[in-house]
Motif scaffolding. Structure first.
Motif, PDB file in Angstrom:
ATOM      1  N   ALA A  37       0.831  -1.205   0.000  1.00  0.00           N
ATOM      2  CA  ALA A  37       0.000   0.000   0.000  1.00  0.00           C
ATOM      3  C   ALA A  37       0.865   1.255   0.000  1.00  0.00           C
ATOM      4  O   ALA A  37       1.861   1.334   0.721  1.00  0.00           O
ATOM      5  CB  ALA A  37      -0.902  -0.007   1.243  1.00  0.00           C
TER       6      ALA A  37
ATOM      7  N   THR B 148      -6.155  -3.072  -9.727  1.00  0.00           N
ATOM      8  CA  THR B 148      -6.920  -4.221  -9.217  1.00  0.00           C
ATOM      9  C   THR B 148      -7.318  -4.046  -7.749  1.00  0.00           C
ATOM     10  O   THR B 148      -8.237  -4.703  -7.276  1.00  0.00           O
ATOM     11  CB  THR B 148      -6.151  -5.546  -9.398  1.00  0.00           C
ATOM     12  OG1 THR B 148      -4.950  -5.502  -8.610  1.00  0.00           O
ATOM     13  CG2 THR B 148      -5.805  -5.792 -10.847  1.00  0.00           C
ATOM     14  N   GLY B 149      -6.633  -3.141  -7.027  1.00  0.00           N
ATOM     15  CA  GLY B 149      -7.037  -2.852  -5.650  1.00  0.00           C
ATOM     16  C   GLY B 149      -8.469  -2.344  -5.600  1.00  0.00           C
ATOM     17  O   GLY B 149      -9.201  -2.583  -4.630  1.00  0.00           O
TER      18      GLY B 149
ATOM     19  N   TYR C  32     -11.081  -5.133  -5.039  1.00  0.00           N
ATOM     20  CA  TYR C  32     -11.222  -5.562  -3.642  1.00  0.00           C
ATOM     21  C   TYR C  32     -11.856  -4.449  -2.808  1.00  0.00           C
ATOM     22  O   TYR C  32     -12.618  -4.714  -1.882  1.00  0.00           O
ATOM     23  CB  TYR C  32      -9.858  -5.988  -3.085  1.00  0.00           C
ATOM     24  CG  TYR C  32      -9.320  -7.191  -3.827  1.00  0.00           C
ATOM     25  CD1 TYR C  32      -9.739  -8.478  -3.498  1.00  0.00           C
ATOM     26  CD2 TYR C  32      -8.456  -7.044  -4.910  1.00  0.00           C
ATOM     27  CE1 TYR C  32      -9.291  -9.580  -4.203  1.00  0.00           C
ATOM     28  CE2 TYR C  32      -7.998  -8.141  -5.622  1.00  0.00           C
ATOM     29  CZ  TYR C  32      -8.418  -9.408  -5.266  1.00  0.00           C
ATOM     30  OH  TYR C  32      -7.987 -10.493  -5.980  1.00  0.00           O
TER      31      TYR C  32
ATOM     32  N   GLY D 276     -10.104   0.757   2.392  1.00  0.00           N
ATOM     33  CA  GLY D 276      -8.839   0.043   2.176  1.00  0.00           C
ATOM     34  C   GLY D 276      -8.685  -1.114   3.155  1.00  0.00           C
ATOM     35  O   GLY D 276      -8.273  -2.223   2.783  1.00  0.00           O
TER      36      GLY D 276
ATOM     37  N   ALA E 110     -11.071  -3.820   2.224  1.00  0.00           N
ATOM     38  CA  ALA E 110     -10.576  -4.510   1.015  1.00  0.00           C
ATOM     39  C   ALA E 110      -9.543  -5.558   1.398  1.00  0.00           C
ATOM     40  O   ALA E 110      -9.565  -6.694   0.900  1.00  0.00           O
ATOM     41  CB  ALA E 110      -9.950  -3.484   0.060  1.00  0.00           C
ATOM     42  N   SER E 111      -8.643  -5.185   2.297  1.00  0.00           N
ATOM     43  CA  SER E 111      -7.584  -6.102   2.719  1.00  0.00           C
ATOM     44  C   SER E 111      -8.178  -7.331   3.412  1.00  0.00           C
ATOM     45  O   SER E 111      -7.672  -8.454   3.270  1.00  0.00           O
ATOM     46  CB  SER E 111      -6.632  -5.332   3.646  1.00  0.00           C
ATOM     47  OG  SER E 111      -5.663  -6.163   4.181  1.00  0.00           O
TER      48      SER E 111
ATOM     49  N   ALA F 240      -9.944  -9.488   0.717  1.00  0.00           N
ATOM     50  CA  ALA F 240      -8.935  -9.986  -0.240  1.00  0.00           C
ATOM     51  C   ALA F 240      -8.198 -11.216   0.290  1.00  0.00           C
ATOM     52  O   ALA F 240      -7.541 -11.917  -0.475  1.00  0.00           O
ATOM     53  CB  ALA F 240      -7.932  -8.884  -0.566  1.00  0.00           C
TER      54      ALA F 240
ATOM     55  N   GLN G 179      -9.814 -10.138 -14.245  1.00  0.00           N
ATOM     56  CA  GLN G 179      -8.473  -9.551 -14.344  1.00  0.00           C
ATOM     57  C   GLN G 179      -7.698 -10.158 -15.514  1.00  0.00           C
ATOM     58  O   GLN G 179      -7.013  -9.454 -16.256  1.00  0.00           O
ATOM     59  CB  GLN G 179      -7.704  -9.766 -13.032  1.00  0.00           C
ATOM     60  CG  GLN G 179      -8.336  -9.038 -11.853  1.00  0.00           C
ATOM     61  CD  GLN G 179      -7.630  -9.376 -10.543  1.00  0.00           C
ATOM     62  OE1 GLN G 179      -6.574  -8.846 -10.234  1.00  0.00           O
ATOM     63  NE2 GLN G 179      -8.217 -10.270  -9.769  1.00  0.00           N
TER      64      GLN G 179
ATOM     65  N   GLY H 182      -1.313  -4.243  -8.528  1.00  0.00           N
ATOM     66  CA  GLY H 182      -1.952  -4.876  -7.372  1.00  0.00           C
ATOM     67  C   GLY H 182      -0.945  -5.526  -6.449  1.00  0.00           C
ATOM     68  O   GLY H 182       0.109  -4.944  -6.141  1.00  0.00           O
ATOM     69  N   ARG H 183      -1.283  -6.733  -5.986  1.00  0.00           N
ATOM     70  CA  ARG H 183      -0.406  -7.456  -5.065  1.00  0.00           C
ATOM     71  C   ARG H 183       0.096  -8.778  -5.647  1.00  0.00           C
ATOM     72  O   ARG H 183       1.152  -9.269  -5.258  1.00  0.00           O
ATOM     73  CB  ARG H 183      -1.147  -7.787  -3.756  1.00  0.00           C
ATOM     74  CG  ARG H 183      -1.728  -6.607  -3.008  1.00  0.00           C
ATOM     75  CD  ARG H 183      -0.620  -5.744  -2.429  1.00  0.00           C
ATOM     76  NE  ARG H 183      -1.140  -4.720  -1.536  1.00  0.00           N
ATOM     77  CZ  ARG H 183      -1.818  -3.648  -1.924  1.00  0.00           C
ATOM     78  NH1 ARG H 183      -2.078  -3.453  -3.197  1.00  0.00           N
ATOM     79  NH2 ARG H 183      -2.236  -2.758  -1.040  1.00  0.00           N
ATOM     80  N   ASP H 184      -0.705  -9.359  -6.551  1.00  0.00           N
ATOM     81  CA  ASP H 184      -0.399 -10.709  -7.049  1.00  0.00           C
ATOM     82  C   ASP H 184      -0.417 -10.767  -8.572  1.00  0.00           C
ATOM     83  O   ASP H 184      -0.655 -11.819  -9.149  1.00  0.00           O
ATOM     84  CB  ASP H 184      -1.438 -11.704  -6.507  1.00  0.00           C
ATOM     85  CG  ASP H 184      -2.848 -11.364  -6.981  1.00  0.00           C
ATOM     86  OD1 ASP H 184      -3.081 -10.206  -7.407  1.00  0.00           O
ATOM     87  OD2 ASP H 184      -3.718 -12.244  -6.955  1.00  0.00           O
TER      88      ASP H 184
ATOM     89  N   ARG I  61      -1.991  -3.532   7.310  1.00  0.00           N
ATOM     90  CA  ARG I  61      -2.324  -4.018   5.965  1.00  0.00           C
ATOM     91  C   ARG I  61      -1.166  -4.808   5.364  1.00  0.00           C
ATOM     92  O   ARG I  61      -1.358  -5.840   4.724  1.00  0.00           O
ATOM     93  CB  ARG I  61      -2.669  -2.841   5.060  1.00  0.00           C
ATOM     94  CG  ARG I  61      -4.093  -2.438   5.269  1.00  0.00           C
ATOM     95  CD  ARG I  61      -4.794  -2.222   3.973  1.00  0.00           C
ATOM     96  NE  ARG I  61      -4.570  -0.863   3.514  1.00  0.00           N
ATOM     97  CZ  ARG I  61      -4.587  -0.522   2.239  1.00  0.00           C
ATOM     98  NH1 ARG I  61      -4.733  -1.435   1.306  1.00  0.00           N
ATOM     99  NH2 ARG I  61      -4.441   0.727   1.901  1.00  0.00           N
TER     100      ARG I  61
ATOM    101  N   ASP J 195      -1.694  -8.473   4.069  1.00  0.00           N
ATOM    102  CA  ASP J 195      -1.527  -8.735   2.630  1.00  0.00           C
ATOM    103  C   ASP J 195      -0.353  -9.682   2.362  1.00  0.00           C
ATOM    104  O   ASP J 195      -0.394 -10.479   1.421  1.00  0.00           O
ATOM    105  CB  ASP J 195      -1.309  -7.420   1.864  1.00  0.00           C
ATOM    106  CG  ASP J 195      -2.530  -6.499   1.917  1.00  0.00           C
ATOM    107  OD1 ASP J 195      -3.621  -6.984   2.276  1.00  0.00           O
ATOM    108  OD2 ASP J 195      -2.392  -5.306   1.615  1.00  0.00           O
TER     109      ASP J 195
ATOM    110  N   ARG K 166      -1.162 -13.574   4.343  1.00  0.00           N
ATOM    111  CA  ARG K 166      -2.296 -14.449   4.032  1.00  0.00           C
ATOM    112  C   ARG K 166      -1.817 -15.660   3.219  1.00  0.00           C
ATOM    113  O   ARG K 166      -0.804 -15.587   2.495  1.00  0.00           O
ATOM    114  CB  ARG K 166      -3.377 -13.676   3.277  1.00  0.00           C
ATOM    115  CG  ARG K 166      -2.945 -13.279   1.887  1.00  0.00           C
ATOM    116  CD  ARG K 166      -4.003 -12.452   1.168  1.00  0.00           C
ATOM    117  NE  ARG K 166      -3.479 -12.034  -0.116  1.00  0.00           N
ATOM    118  CZ  ARG K 166      -3.675 -10.851  -0.675  1.00  0.00           C
ATOM    119  NH1 ARG K 166      -4.385  -9.933  -0.061  1.00  0.00           N
ATOM    120  NH2 ARG K 166      -3.153 -10.567  -1.846  1.00  0.00           N
TER     121      ARG K 166
HETATM  122  O1   DC Z   1      -3.799  -1.227  -3.670  1.00  0.00           O
HETATM  123  P1   DC Z   1      -4.952  -0.919  -2.697  1.00  0.00           P
HETATM  124  O2   DC Z   1      -4.475  -0.284  -1.440  1.00  0.00           O
HETATM  125  O3   DC Z   1      -6.061  -0.160  -3.344  1.00  0.00           O
HETATM  126  O4   DC Z   1      -5.547  -2.373  -2.336  1.00  0.00           O
HETATM  127  C1   DC Z   1      -6.545  -2.552  -1.357  1.00  0.00           C
HETATM  128  C2   DC Z   1      -6.436  -3.943  -0.763  1.00  0.00           C
HETATM  129  O5   DC Z   1      -6.811  -4.908  -1.756  1.00  0.00           O
HETATM  130  C3   DC Z   1      -5.042  -4.334  -0.301  1.00  0.00           C
HETATM  131  O6   DC Z   1      -4.866  -4.134   1.086  1.00  0.00           O
HETATM  132  C4   DC Z   1      -4.934  -5.810  -0.632  1.00  0.00           C
HETATM  133  C5   DC Z   1      -5.979  -6.051  -1.665  1.00  0.00           C
HETATM  134  N1   DC Z   1      -5.445  -6.380  -2.994  1.00  0.00           N
HETATM  135  C6   DC Z   1      -5.106  -7.692  -3.236  1.00  0.00           C
HETATM  136  O7   DC Z   1      -5.179  -8.516  -2.343  1.00  0.00           O
HETATM  137  N2   DC Z   1      -4.694  -8.069  -4.474  1.00  0.00           N
HETATM  138  C7   DC Z   1      -4.585  -7.178  -5.458  1.00  0.00           C
HETATM  139  N3   DC Z   1      -4.177  -7.576  -6.675  1.00  0.00           N
HETATM  140  C8   DC Z   1      -4.886  -5.813  -5.226  1.00  0.00           C
HETATM  141  C9   DC Z   1      -5.309  -5.432  -3.961  1.00  0.00           C
END
Ligand code: DC
Length: 210
Positions: A11, A33-34, A37, A79, A82-83, A86, A99, A113-115, A164, A168, A171
């Motif tokens: 984040a 992609t955030g 979520y 946020g 979302a976490s 997610a 996606q 995003g994250r993944d 977060r 994130d 998990r």
């Molecule tokens: O990037 P962001 O802060 O807007 O994302 C919000 C939450 O969404 C973040 O804490 C984890 C989740 N997320 C995720 O698990 N996988 C992604 N590809 C994008 C976001």
């Protein structure tokens, strides 16, 4: 292989700003992609069902990219929600096809995003992993939230960022992780122009001048 650019990071690392600028510069569509979520988290918050896995799955299945309103989803509470959603494998699975379809656009795409580099687009020719120290990320997010009139403290934002990060990265399902073939950019000491220049250089190198 179309030019897919996968951008991951924690984040407030600056990945969203970089992704938008790279997409603009290369005239590619961009998906934050955030927001997916966040939209699921916001729906659950509104309905008071954040703890209810089935409700979050239903919200994920109903998600429509065309109706996402980014501005209404950027607050800290959304946020955090979302976490939480997610971390649920079923929610992630429900958002996978959408996606991948975005990434499969014929001209290419930028996704952040994250993944993205690890799970969504493991074959992307360009993968960036954007990081920055938690204190620096907190300060950036704090200023951004203040600018939007939010009532927050720097300590509170830092605590939220740390929480977060832990959720994130910790998990079991598609945790935040740098793909083996991703190039890392630490933006702690970089201004936006420097970070953008560094990112574009990697894009050029990895995309073979496409
Ligand atoms: O990037 P962001 O802060 O807007 O994302 C919000 C939450 O969404 C973040 O804490 C984890 C989740 N997320 C995720 O698990 N996988 C992604 N590809 C994008 C976001």
């Amino acid at each position: 292989m179309p030019l897919v650019i996968a951008i991951d990071g924690p984040a407030a690392s600056g990945k969203g700003t970089l992704a938008r600028r790279i997409a603009q510069t290369l005239d590619l569509p961009h998906l934050d992609t955030g927001l997916l979520y966040r939209a699921v988290g916001a729906r659950c918050l509104k309905d008071g069902v954040l703890e209810d896995e089935a409700a979050s799955l239903a919200a994920a299945r109903m998600l429509d990219l065309a109706t996402l309103d980014a501005d209404s989803l950027r607050d800290a509470e959304t946020g955090a929600a979302a976490s939480i959603v997610a971390a649920r494998p079923a929610v992630r699975a429900a958002l996978l096809d959408l996606q991948r379809a975005f990434a499969a656009r014929p001209g290419g795409a930028v996704l952040d995003g994250r993944d993205i580099g690890t799970v969504i687009c493991p074959d992307a020719p360009v993968k960036l992993f954007i990081t920055a120290a938690p204190e620096i990320r907190a300060l950036r997010r704090y200023k951004e939230l203040l600018g939007r009139g939010a009532d927050v403290t720097l300590d509170g934002v830092l605590a939220d960022i740390r929480e977060r990060d832990a959720r994130d990265s910790g998990r079991a399902s598609a945790p935040l992780a740098k793909a083996g073939d991703a190039v890392e950019i630490d933006t702690s000491d970089l201004g936006i122009e420097e970070a953008f220049a560094a990112a574009m250089e990697i894009v050029r190198l990895k995309s073979g001048g496409r």
